[in-house]
Design a protein around this motif. Sequence first.
Motif, PDB file in Angstrom:
ATOM      1  N   SER A  38      38.361  19.107  65.468  1.00  0.00           N
ATOM      2  CA  SER A  38      39.199  17.923  65.660  1.00  0.00           C
ATOM      3  C   SER A  38      39.886  17.573  64.341  1.00  0.00           C
ATOM      4  CB  SER A  38      38.381  16.734  66.173  1.00  0.00           C
ATOM      5  OG  SER A  38      37.485  16.292  65.190  1.00  0.00           O
ATOM      6  N   THR A  39      41.027  16.908  64.460  1.00  0.00           N
ATOM      7  CA  THR A  39      41.800  16.484  63.297  1.00  0.00           C
ATOM      8  C   THR A  39      42.415  15.122  63.590  1.00  0.00           C
ATOM      9  OG1 THR A  39      42.357  18.747  62.691  1.00  0.00           O
ATOM     10  CG2 THR A  39      43.759  17.040  61.798  1.00  0.00           C
ATOM     11  N   ALA A  40      42.402  14.264  62.584  1.00  0.00           N
ATOM     12  CA  ALA A  40      43.074  12.959  62.693  1.00  0.00           C
ATOM     13  C   ALA A  40      43.867  12.742  61.421  1.00  0.00           C
ATOM     14  CB  ALA A  40      42.053  11.843  62.878  1.00  0.00           C
ATOM     15  N   SER A  41      45.040  12.144  61.553  1.00  0.00           N
ATOM     16  CA  SER A  41      45.828  11.846  60.361  1.00  0.00           C
ATOM     17  C   SER A  41      46.569  10.531  60.549  1.00  0.00           C
ATOM     18  CB  SER A  41      46.801  12.973  60.038  1.00  0.00           C
ATOM     19  OG  SER A  41      47.750  13.111  61.061  1.00  0.00           O
ATOM     20  N   SER A  42      46.882   9.920  59.440  1.00  0.00           N
ATOM     21  CA  SER A  42      47.703   8.714  59.439  1.00  0.00           C
ATOM     22  C   SER A  42      48.648   8.820  58.248  1.00  0.00           C
ATOM     23  CB  SER A  42      46.840   7.452  59.357  1.00  0.00           C
ATOM     24  OG  SER A  42      46.069   7.452  58.188  1.00  0.00           O
ATOM     25  N   SER A  43      49.720   8.081  58.305  1.00  0.00           N
ATOM     26  CA  SER A  43      50.708   8.214  57.237  1.00  0.00           C
ATOM     27  C   SER A  43      51.450   6.900  57.026  1.00  0.00           C
ATOM     28  CB  SER A  43      51.702   9.332  57.571  1.00  0.00           C
ATOM     29  OG  SER A  43      52.368   9.037  58.781  1.00  0.00           O
ATOM     30  N   GLY A  44      52.231   6.881  55.989  1.00  0.00           N
ATOM     31  CA  GLY A  44      53.030   5.713  55.666  1.00  0.00           C
ATOM     32  C   GLY A  44      54.050   6.077  54.619  1.00  0.00           C
ATOM     33  N   SER A  45      54.778   5.082  54.150  1.00  0.00           N
ATOM     34  CA  SER A  45      55.810   5.351  53.156  1.00  0.00           C
ATOM     35  C   SER A  45      55.431   4.734  51.818  1.00  0.00           C
ATOM     36  CB  SER A  45      57.166   4.819  53.620  1.00  0.00           C
ATOM     37  OG  SER A  45      57.125   3.413  53.716  1.00  0.00           O
ATOM     38  N   SER A  79      49.544  -3.005  55.148  1.00  0.00           N
ATOM     39  CA  SER A  79      50.902  -2.488  55.283  1.00  0.00           C
ATOM     40  C   SER A  79      50.884  -0.971  55.100  1.00  0.00           C
ATOM     41  CB  SER A  79      51.809  -3.117  54.227  1.00  0.00           C
ATOM     42  OG  SER A  79      53.059  -2.476  54.226  1.00  0.00           O
ATOM     43  N   PRO A  80      51.442  -0.218  56.056  1.00  0.00           N
ATOM     44  CA  PRO A  80      51.525   1.229  55.879  1.00  0.00           C
ATOM     45  C   PRO A  80      52.640   1.639  54.920  1.00  0.00           C
ATOM     46  CG  PRO A  80      52.452   0.616  57.984  1.00  0.00           C
ATOM     47  CD  PRO A  80      51.916  -0.643  57.361  1.00  0.00           C
ATOM     48  N   SER A  81      53.340   0.634  54.351  1.00  0.00           N
ATOM     49  CA  SER A  81      54.385   0.903  53.371  1.00  0.00           C
ATOM     50  C   SER A  81      53.962   0.288  52.042  1.00  0.00           C
ATOM     51  CB  SER A  81      55.713   0.300  53.831  1.00  0.00           C
ATOM     52  OG  SER A  81      56.701   0.530  52.853  1.00  0.00           O
ATOM     53  N   ALA A 109      33.335  18.927  57.025  1.00  0.00           N
ATOM     54  CA  ALA A 109      34.429  17.949  57.069  1.00  0.00           C
ATOM     55  C   ALA A 109      35.363  18.220  55.895  1.00  0.00           C
ATOM     56  CB  ALA A 109      33.884  16.530  56.993  1.00  0.00           C
ATOM     57  N   VAL A 110      36.660  18.209  56.165  1.00  0.00           N
ATOM     58  CA  VAL A 110      37.663  18.389  55.117  1.00  0.00           C
ATOM     59  C   VAL A 110      38.570  17.160  55.127  1.00  0.00           C
ATOM     60  CG1 VAL A 110      39.560  19.802  54.251  1.00  0.00           C
ATOM     61  CG2 VAL A 110      37.615  20.895  55.392  1.00  0.00           C
ATOM     62  N   PHE A 111      38.656  16.509  53.968  1.00  0.00           N
ATOM     63  CA  PHE A 111      39.482  15.315  53.812  1.00  0.00           C
ATOM     64  C   PHE A 111      40.622  15.641  52.855  1.00  0.00           C
ATOM     65  CE2 PHE A 111      35.029  13.890  54.346  1.00  0.00           C
ATOM     66  CZ  PHE A 111      35.151  13.321  55.596  1.00  0.00           C
ATOM     67  N   THR A 112      41.842  15.255  53.223  1.00  0.00           N
ATOM     68  CA  THR A 112      43.012  15.569  52.402  1.00  0.00           C
ATOM     69  C   THR A 112      43.866  14.319  52.208  1.00  0.00           C
ATOM     70  OG1 THR A 112      43.040  17.825  53.278  1.00  0.00           O
ATOM     71  CG2 THR A 112      45.027  17.071  52.163  1.00  0.00           C
ATOM     72  N   LEU A 113      44.300  14.124  50.980  1.00  0.00           N
ATOM     73  CA  LEU A 113      45.231  13.055  50.612  1.00  0.00           C
ATOM     74  C   LEU A 113      46.461  13.729  50.013  1.00  0.00           C
ATOM     75  CD1 LEU A 113      46.222  10.215  49.728  1.00  0.00           C
ATOM     76  CD2 LEU A 113      44.696  10.427  47.747  1.00  0.00           C
ATOM     77  N   THR A 114      47.633  13.475  50.610  1.00  0.00           N
ATOM     78  CA  THR A 114      48.888  14.029  50.109  1.00  0.00           C
ATOM     79  C   THR A 114      49.887  12.889  49.932  1.00  0.00           C
ATOM     80  OG1 THR A 114      48.495  16.090  51.311  1.00  0.00           O
ATOM     81  CG2 THR A 114      50.716  15.723  50.494  1.00  0.00           C
ATOM     82  N   ARG A 150      56.388   9.391  50.697  1.00  0.00           N
ATOM     83  CA  ARG A 150      55.489   9.110  51.816  1.00  0.00           C
ATOM     84  C   ARG A 150      54.095   9.596  51.471  1.00  0.00           C
ATOM     85  NH1 ARG A 150      55.093  13.636  55.632  1.00  0.00           N
ATOM     86  NH2 ARG A 150      56.301  15.360  54.810  1.00  0.00           N
ATOM     87  N   PHE A 151      53.135   9.257  52.330  1.00  0.00           N
ATOM     88  CA  PHE A 151      51.769   9.729  52.150  1.00  0.00           C
ATOM     89  C   PHE A 151      51.175  10.086  53.494  1.00  0.00           C
ATOM     90  CE2 PHE A 151      51.180   5.191  52.876  1.00  0.00           C
ATOM     91  CZ  PHE A 151      50.076   5.143  53.721  1.00  0.00           C
ATOM     92  N   GLU A 152      50.136  10.931  53.450  1.00  0.00           N
ATOM     93  CA  GLU A 152      49.413  11.315  54.662  1.00  0.00           C
ATOM     94  C   GLU A 152      47.936  11.466  54.325  1.00  0.00           C
ATOM     95  OE1 GLU A 152      50.680  14.064  58.144  1.00  0.00           O
ATOM     96  OE2 GLU A 152      49.743  15.337  56.616  1.00  0.00           O
TER      97      GLU A 152
END
Length: 170
Positions: A38-45, A79-81, A109-114, A150-152
């Motif tokens: 499974s994979t979940a992601s969220s993002s913003g600016s 705020s996602p921004s 588990a693999v966690f990634t911040l970009t 942006r970020f994810e």
Amino acid sequence: MNRKIVYTIVLMVGLAGVLAYGALVYVTLYAWEEVAVSTASSSGSVVFLDNISHGTHHLGSVHASLESDIDISYSNPISPSIETGIGINTFTTSWNDIRRDGSSGGKTAVFTLTVWDSAGVPHSTSLKSGRSGSGTMSVSLFSPEPGEGRFELTSTILERRLNPSALSDR
């Protein structure tokens, strides 16, 4: 028994052992693969401005519950921004690997911040967790000019599985 027969038997047993060892190494190295369960992601600016100061910004959290194969990723609920200044900025996210018994059970588990800067260049870090725990990940970057990035945040559960087709393909 004749010495030649004894030497031949010892040689044949040794050869069989070497072949068995080679097969075991082959299965161990090539027949296993990590599959994303499974994979979940969220993002913003991220908006880089020249009239405010730069700093450290918490972007959100990522979680993995390996017993139930559930990933959760959420951006900062306020705020996602994010607005920040040009220059050096640090972006953080908290991670949490949840395992009731503490064992891996063949899962990781693999966690990634970009984070992408205003020029569109990605800056990334990943953490591969094989046991229960939590912490913080960070990415620092220099954004020389105003603009939008942006970020994810991503959480992925991997499971190690035997791939039968890899055995028959070789």
